[in-house]
Scaffold this active site. Structure first.
Site, PDB file in Angstrom:
ATOM      1  N   VAL A   1      -5.114   3.437   0.348  1.00 43.75           N
ATOM      2  CA  VAL A   1      -5.291   2.018  -0.016  1.00 43.75           C
ATOM      3  C   VAL A   1      -3.940   1.421  -0.400  1.00 43.75           C
ATOM      4  O   VAL A   1      -3.214   1.988  -1.216  1.00 43.75           O
ATOM      5  CB  VAL A   1      -6.260   1.851  -1.206  1.00 43.75           C
ATOM      6  CG1 VAL A   1      -6.468   0.370  -1.531  1.00 43.75           C
ATOM      7  CG2 VAL A   1      -7.594   2.521  -0.930  1.00 43.75           C
TER       8      VAL A   1
ATOM      9  N   GLU B   1      -4.146  -0.815  13.184  1.00 47.21           N
ATOM     10  CA  GLU B   1      -4.913   0.371  13.534  1.00 47.21           C
ATOM     11  C   GLU B   1      -4.936   0.523  15.060  1.00 47.21           C
ATOM     12  O   GLU B   1      -4.732  -0.449  15.786  1.00 47.21           O
ATOM     13  CB  GLU B   1      -6.358   0.221  13.038  1.00 47.21           C
ATOM     14  CG  GLU B   1      -6.493   0.095  11.543  1.00 47.21           C
ATOM     15  CD  GLU B   1      -5.946   1.290  10.789  1.00 47.21           C
ATOM     16  OE1 GLU B   1      -6.405   2.404  11.030  1.00 47.21           O
ATOM     17  OE2 GLU B   1      -5.040   1.105   9.964  1.00 47.21           O
TER      18      GLU B   1
ATOM     19  N   LYS C   1     -11.326   0.204   2.226  1.00 49.82           N
ATOM     20  CA  LYS C   1     -10.413   0.312   1.078  1.00 49.82           C
ATOM     21  C   LYS C   1     -11.065  -0.197  -0.208  1.00 49.82           C
ATOM     22  O   LYS C   1     -10.908   0.424  -1.266  1.00 49.82           O
ATOM     23  CB  LYS C   1      -9.114  -0.440   1.386  1.00 49.82           C
ATOM     24  CG  LYS C   1      -8.283   0.257   2.459  1.00 49.82           C
ATOM     25  CD  LYS C   1      -7.169  -0.635   2.965  1.00 49.82           C
ATOM     26  CE  LYS C   1      -6.248   0.093   3.935  1.00 49.82           C
ATOM     27  NZ  LYS C   1      -5.321  -0.827   4.617  1.00 49.82           N
TER      28      LYS C   1
ATOM     29  N   GLY D   1       2.794   0.308   7.267  1.00 53.53           N
ATOM     30  CA  GLY D   1       4.105   0.646   7.839  1.00 53.53           C
ATOM     31  C   GLY D   1       4.455   2.089   7.538  1.00 53.53           C
ATOM     32  O   GLY D   1       3.972   2.681   6.568  1.00 53.53           O
TER      33      GLY D   1
HETATM   34  N1  HSE Z   1      -3.828  -1.184   9.521  1.00 50.36           N
HETATM   35  C1  HSE Z   1      -3.653  -1.026   8.115  1.00 50.36           C
HETATM   36  C2  HSE Z   1      -3.163  -2.352   7.548  1.00 50.36           C
HETATM   37  C3  HSE Z   1      -2.664   0.082   7.854  1.00 50.36           C
HETATM   38  O1  HSE Z   1      -2.755  -3.212   8.344  1.00 50.36           O
HETATM   39  O2  HSE Z   1      -3.191  -2.539   6.345  1.00 50.36           O
HETATM   40  C4  HSE Z   1      -2.540   0.470   6.407  1.00 50.36           C
HETATM   41  O3  HSE Z   1      -3.725   1.018   5.905  1.00 50.36           O
END
Ligand code: HSE
Length: 405
Positions: free
Chosen positions: A127, A185, A200, A297
């Site tokens: 998270v 993702e 999250k 990142g």
């Molecule tokens: N794809 C997720 C985001 C990556 O953009 O927050 C981090 O968990």
């Protein structure tokens, strides 16, 4: 020396190796001993790269090696990650993961397995990317009863919304940029439809309230319907639109939701822009606490993973994570949750506003000069059910966005 194995050499896995290499000496000081990557599990080979000598393709090499005390799962997805993690714990190894899907779905069970064996199952990176939020909930805010958690928990969507807001950018182009930067993702629907933020907030809520929140019970709405026109209205008001994930205890009922929210400059998350995430926590003793930082990142996420590796190394033989029980935490029906709403209607306010006021009660009219044949209103605080009923009665609604406090 603590020998570790990293499962997955993608964005986060390669970041973990880089963080350990770069800060080798200071990490050793903080962990009390050197941390060394012995194996990296990946389906692929990396010919010509230094990492190749550590690559293995068979999880059993790792599970059967007694020297490996910590397994780092950064593959993502539920399977085979879940089986690998469970087997690692059953083989007496602590596990560190960044996998929010795994933690949201199986966190209670994996924590129990770890605890029974005096091992650690740690997931700071699941998270908020590089932001410390799991550790504060687990260690620092334990004197409090948490009353509310509201966060911008997805870097990709905050990056997209910020670019739409500040630069008038096009949704699809900014999504491609976020993918190229390693924020998004593999399946971008997980970001833009709000599923990632949903997992999250389920993890944070389970930890904060000590019982299992089923993420599938959380009402989730993404950002795909937010348009440049919505931002024009927001600008007229001096507001912005953010994807907020929240869970809130109201008189013993837990309300949880992920949805776009229009917020004013007074809102604590108004200035959280780009890939930055922000999490506002309210405790009944401490009051308001804010956590802000890089939410996605390679290196920020890897930094959080390595902080867990250090914690696991420091706490060999002692389980340090708070427990969330397998008992289900019921989520209250959103129909009774209350807030104000921003809603756009087709037509001219001269013809329609009086009727709208009859139905909604006191509302504020919002007009943007360049936008013709429609107008918007901001309602008073009302329940979701009352709003739906009024909107159906009024007819002609183009869209609606919830308003933040
Ligand atoms: N794809 C997720 C985001 C990556 O953009 O927050 C981090 O968990």
């Amino acid at each position: 020396m603590k020998k570790i194995a990293v499962l997955g050499y993608g964005t986060v896995g390669s970041g973990v190796v880089e963080v350990i290499d770069t800060n080798y000496a200071s990490i050793a000081k903080k962990a009390g001993e050197e941390i060394s990557v012995k194996y990296v599990l990946d389906l692929r080979d990396f010919p010509g790269q230094p990492i190749q000598e550590k690559i293995v393709h068979d999880i059993n090499v790792i599970l059967e090696d007694k020297e490996i005390e910590i397994v780092v799962e950064v593959m993502g997805g539920v399977e085979p990650a879940c089986t690998f993690v469970k087997n690692a714990l059953l083989a007496g190894k602590s596990v560190v993961t960044s996998n929010k899907e795994l933690v949201a779905r199986h966190g209670a069970e994996l924590l129990e397995i770890a605890r029974e064996r005096n091992l650690n199952f740690l997931f700071e990176a699941s998270v908020g990317g590089g932001i410390p939020i799991i550790r504060p909930l687990n260690q620092s805010l334990t004197a409090d009863e948490i009353t509310e958690i509201t966060g911008i928990l997805n870097g990709t969507t905050n990056f997209i919304l910020t670019k739409m807001d500040k630069e008038g950018s096009n949704f699809d182009e900014v999504l491609k940029e976020a993918q190229a930067l390693g924020y998004a993702e593999r399946n971008p629907a997980a970001d833009v439809e709000g599923y990632d933020a949903c997992r999250k907030i389920a993890i944070l809520s389970s930890l904060a309230f000590g019982k299992n929140v089923n993420y599938e019970d959380i009402y989730t709405e993404g950002i795909t319907k937010i348009s440049d026109i919505d931002f024009k209205y927001a600008k007229e008001l001096g507001y912005s639109v953010k994807l907020l994930a929240s869970s809130k205890n109201v008189d013993g009922n837990l309300y949880a939701m992920v949805s776009p929210v229009m917020i004013s400059p007074e809102h604590p998350l108004f200035t959280v822009n780009g890939v930055i995430n922000g999490i506002h926590v309210n405790g009944n003793m401490v009051g308001d606490v804010m956590f802000i930082g890089a939410g996605a990142g390679k290196l920020p996420t890897a930094s959080a993973v390595v902080s867990d590796i250090i914690d696991a190394a420091k706490h060999t033989g002692r389980s340090i994570m708070s427990f969330w029980s397998k008992e289900k935490l019921e989520i209250a029906d959103k129909a009774s949750s209350k807030k104000a709403f921003f809603a756009r209607f087709a037509g001219n306010p001269e013809d329609k506003f009086e009727a709208i006021k009859e139905i909604f009660g006191e509302v504020k009219l919002v007009k943007v000069q360049e936008i013709k044949n429609e107008f918007a209103i901001i309602t008073d605080v009302m329940s979701e059910a009352e709003f739906e009923e009024a909107a159906n009665k009024a007819g002609g609604m183009i869209t609606r966005i919830r308003m933040g406090k």
